[in-house]
Design a protein around this motif. Sequence first.
Motif, PDB file in Angstrom:
ATOM      1  N   LEU A 138       0.842  -1.192   0.000  1.00 45.51           N
ATOM      2  CA  LEU A 138       0.000   0.000   0.000  1.00 45.51           C
ATOM      3  C   LEU A 138       0.875   1.237   0.000  1.00 45.51           C
ATOM      4  CD1 LEU A 138      -2.528  -1.160   2.730  1.00 45.51           C
ATOM      5  CD2 LEU A 138      -3.066  -0.811   0.310  1.00 45.51           C
ATOM      6  N   VAL A 139       0.455   2.240  -0.755  1.00 44.23           N
ATOM      7  CA  VAL A 139       1.176   3.508  -0.738  1.00 44.23           C
ATOM      8  C   VAL A 139       0.777   4.285   0.516  1.00 44.23           C
ATOM      9  CG1 VAL A 139       1.630   5.647  -1.991  1.00 44.23           C
ATOM     10  CG2 VAL A 139       1.107   3.548  -3.244  1.00 44.23           C
ATOM     11  N   SER A 140      -0.502   4.216   0.824  1.00 41.73           N
ATOM     12  CA  SER A 140      -0.968   4.924   2.013  1.00 41.73           C
ATOM     13  C   SER A 140      -2.214   4.211   2.546  1.00 41.73           C
ATOM     14  CB  SER A 140      -1.295   6.387   1.682  1.00 41.73           C
ATOM     15  OG  SER A 140      -2.261   6.425   0.652  1.00 41.73           O
ATOM     16  N   GLY A 159      -6.797   1.257  -6.664  1.00 40.39           N
ATOM     17  CA  GLY A 159      -5.599   1.193  -7.505  1.00 40.39           C
ATOM     18  C   GLY A 159      -5.219   2.588  -7.946  1.00 40.39           C
ATOM     19  N   LYS A 160      -4.001   2.735  -8.397  1.00 42.14           N
ATOM     20  CA  LYS A 160      -3.472   4.048  -8.710  1.00 42.14           C
ATOM     21  C   LYS A 160      -4.251   4.736  -9.837  1.00 42.14           C
ATOM     22  CE  LYS A 160       0.777   6.495  -9.755  1.00 42.14           C
ATOM     23  NZ  LYS A 160       0.307   7.111 -10.996  1.00 42.14           N
ATOM     24  N   THR A 161      -4.629   3.931 -10.850  1.00 41.63           N
ATOM     25  CA  THR A 161      -5.350   4.500 -11.979  1.00 41.63           C
ATOM     26  C   THR A 161      -6.684   5.102 -11.525  1.00 41.63           C
ATOM     27  OG1 THR A 161      -4.353   2.810 -13.358  1.00 41.63           O
ATOM     28  CG2 THR A 161      -6.217   3.996 -14.292  1.00 41.63           C
ATOM     29  N   GLY A 188      -7.344   2.726   1.815  1.00 41.42           N
ATOM     30  CA  GLY A 188      -5.948   2.518   1.385  1.00 41.42           C
ATOM     31  C   GLY A 188      -5.781   2.723  -0.108  1.00 41.42           C
ATOM     32  N   VAL A 189      -4.554   3.035  -0.482  1.00 45.64           N
ATOM     33  CA  VAL A 189      -4.228   3.179  -1.905  1.00 45.64           C
ATOM     34  C   VAL A 189      -3.118   2.187  -2.225  1.00 45.64           C
ATOM     35  CG1 VAL A 189      -3.309   4.717  -3.684  1.00 45.64           C
ATOM     36  CG2 VAL A 189      -4.900   5.601  -1.961  1.00 45.64           C
ATOM     37  N   LEU A 190      -3.331   1.421  -3.303  1.00 47.18           N
ATOM     38  CA  LEU A 190      -2.376   0.373  -3.675  1.00 47.18           C
ATOM     39  C   LEU A 190      -1.181   0.951  -4.427  1.00 47.18           C
ATOM     40  CD1 LEU A 190      -5.086  -2.093  -4.961  1.00 47.18           C
ATOM     41  CD2 LEU A 190      -3.624  -2.494  -2.971  1.00 47.18           C
ATOM     42  N   ASP A 201      -4.180  -2.995 -17.526  1.00 45.89           N
ATOM     43  CA  ASP A 201      -3.723  -2.079 -16.488  1.00 45.89           C
ATOM     44  C   ASP A 201      -4.107  -2.667 -15.132  1.00 45.89           C
ATOM     45  OD1 ASP A 201      -3.073  -0.096 -14.811  1.00 45.89           O
ATOM     46  OD2 ASP A 201      -4.369   1.433 -15.701  1.00 45.89           O
ATOM     47  N   GLN A 202      -3.088  -3.139 -14.431  1.00 46.29           N
ATOM     48  CA  GLN A 202      -3.367  -3.783 -13.142  1.00 46.29           C
ATOM     49  C   GLN A 202      -3.776  -2.783 -12.067  1.00 46.29           C
ATOM     50  OE1 GLN A 202      -0.689  -7.342 -12.311  1.00 46.29           O
ATOM     51  NE2 GLN A 202       0.666  -6.009 -13.468  1.00 46.29           N
TER      52      GLN A 202
END
Lengths: 409, 225
Positions: A138-140, A159-161, A188-190, A201-202
Amino acid sequence: MINISLTIRIALRAIKVNKMRSALTMLGIIIGVSAVITMVAVGSGAKQRIAEQISSVGSNLLMILSGTTTPGGVRMGMGTQPTLTFGDAQAIQRECPSVQYVAPTHGGAAQVIYGNQNWSTGITGTTPDMLYVRDWGLVSGRNFTDDDVRSAAKVCLLGKTVVDNLFGSVNPIGEVVRIKKVPFTVIGVLESKGQSPTGQDQDDVIYIPITTSQKKIFGTQFPGMVRIIMVKARSTEELSSAEKEITELLRQRHRIGPKQENDFTVRNLTQMMEAQEQSANVMTLLLGAIASVSLVVGGIGIMNIMLVSVTERTREIGIRMAVGAKTWDIRLQFIIEALTLSMIGGIIGIIFGVAVSEALSYFSGWKTLISPFSIALAFCFSAFVGVFFGFYPAYKASMLKPIEALRYE
Amino acid sequence: MALIDIRNICKTYDLGDVKVNALCGVSTVIDKGEFVAIMGPSGSGKSTFMNILGCLDTPTTGKYLLDGVDVEGLSRDDLAELRNKKIGFIFQGFNLLSRTSAIENVELPLIYAGMSSRQRRDLARQALDRVGLANRYNHLPNQLSGGQQQRVAIARALVNNAEIILADEPTGNLDTKTSVEIMELLVTLNQQSGITIILVTHEPDIALYGRRKIRFLDGSIVEDV
């Protein structure tokens, strides 16, 4: 035998005397070496890219798909029958010793809304172990918990996208998005994973607790039904035993008789991608081999020029022999000359090859990877080419008869 | 002991269909310090004789003892060493390495003798000084006159303390005045340093410098005075 440094000086002088010719001869080696380096760089770049994709999907992965049933003789495609359940996933986790993590999934596509933005994306209901199965950080924020699954909490990981499209620069943690009009809190952000090996796009994904998906978003006629179970084996070696254990367990649980077909499919993702990696290896080898041909051609160029040089300098050879040069004195002189040509060519070729690889990745966006190994290999190979193709002319020179060489016009 | 002892040597060239006897039954003895002029018309075998003397070629039959060493059966490399240590060559066409300075040309035999570069420099300088080219060390052959080039060749022949100098028509490409200078240089070397000089020439007045004259005809010695 005379000393090497002197022989090198003699060779360098001979090369300097015929500048143009030497340059053209070296060009053969330069092209050969730089072709080897560039091709190997392109090949290993592709290989590395595939390796990155493999690790982005997650390592040691098995995918269990529900379906293929044959109602009334009509064979349906995979996933058409809801044969896998949440219970199956739990059983796999419990009973298969080769399995490390299990994550059942259930979901579909839906429109997601945040403020005045909306975005259509894949919603995957799963368990917290999903992130371990996919080696995904997780980024955050935080992962959802087993409690969230049990209580069918309305929380989601983005996801980021999805974040980029809905939130722009706003921090999404704690914000509320609506999926099919149901409000979810972003917890959360992946991390970004980029493209999958198949080009998807994963990062265009939202993870929610599987129970939430089943009960609140994509209702199902069979409670507890899951679409796909993702499994992570403990190690690469245990992948096939995990596959076997799962197959046996599921056949048992689904009460499939000895002669009946499975109503599920186990796919070994890692194996599939390793096959791709292997094909990239083959490609690298092939590219390198083709490039090596040009190096050999360059070597023949050296041999050609050395033969001309021996003929031209027959008289010089005669003089040297008359004043006492021995067989190996003459031989070494010409071998070192060829070696000098090929090694200077090799060094220039390495510089050139590295530059071309860099330019290629800069302008075409191909990933290239220059390994010290390929540089060392190209250099050694060019030295070998020099000795190999220099030997025959040198041998010829050393076998001249002194009087005939002296009289040569 | 004789420096050069030649016993009944023959040299036959096999030209495929025909066999040519370049030398036949030649025997002679040359002592240390002699100055021999070898004469004879073209094709008389004098060049073949010189090649055999210089260990550039081996006789088909017969014996050649150079300083007591039987040359027969020596390998290429042994012959090369013999040439390097005992024999200096002077050719009609000078045979200097082009694009190579005078001093480097003179150093050449020393390189193959395995001498260090400082030693080589010193000896090559001395040799060039001896032939009167003290101020021409770094000239290239094409910057030197014919006479000077021949002096460089003589210096090269001298530099390794050769006992024998074999001169094959050394004045063939030179004018009369230079020829005289070169011949006088050879005479000086013979008289002062006791170097054995064997000279092949066409010209009777050049042959006069020799104290002994050997005349070849059709592969045999016909006169030896």
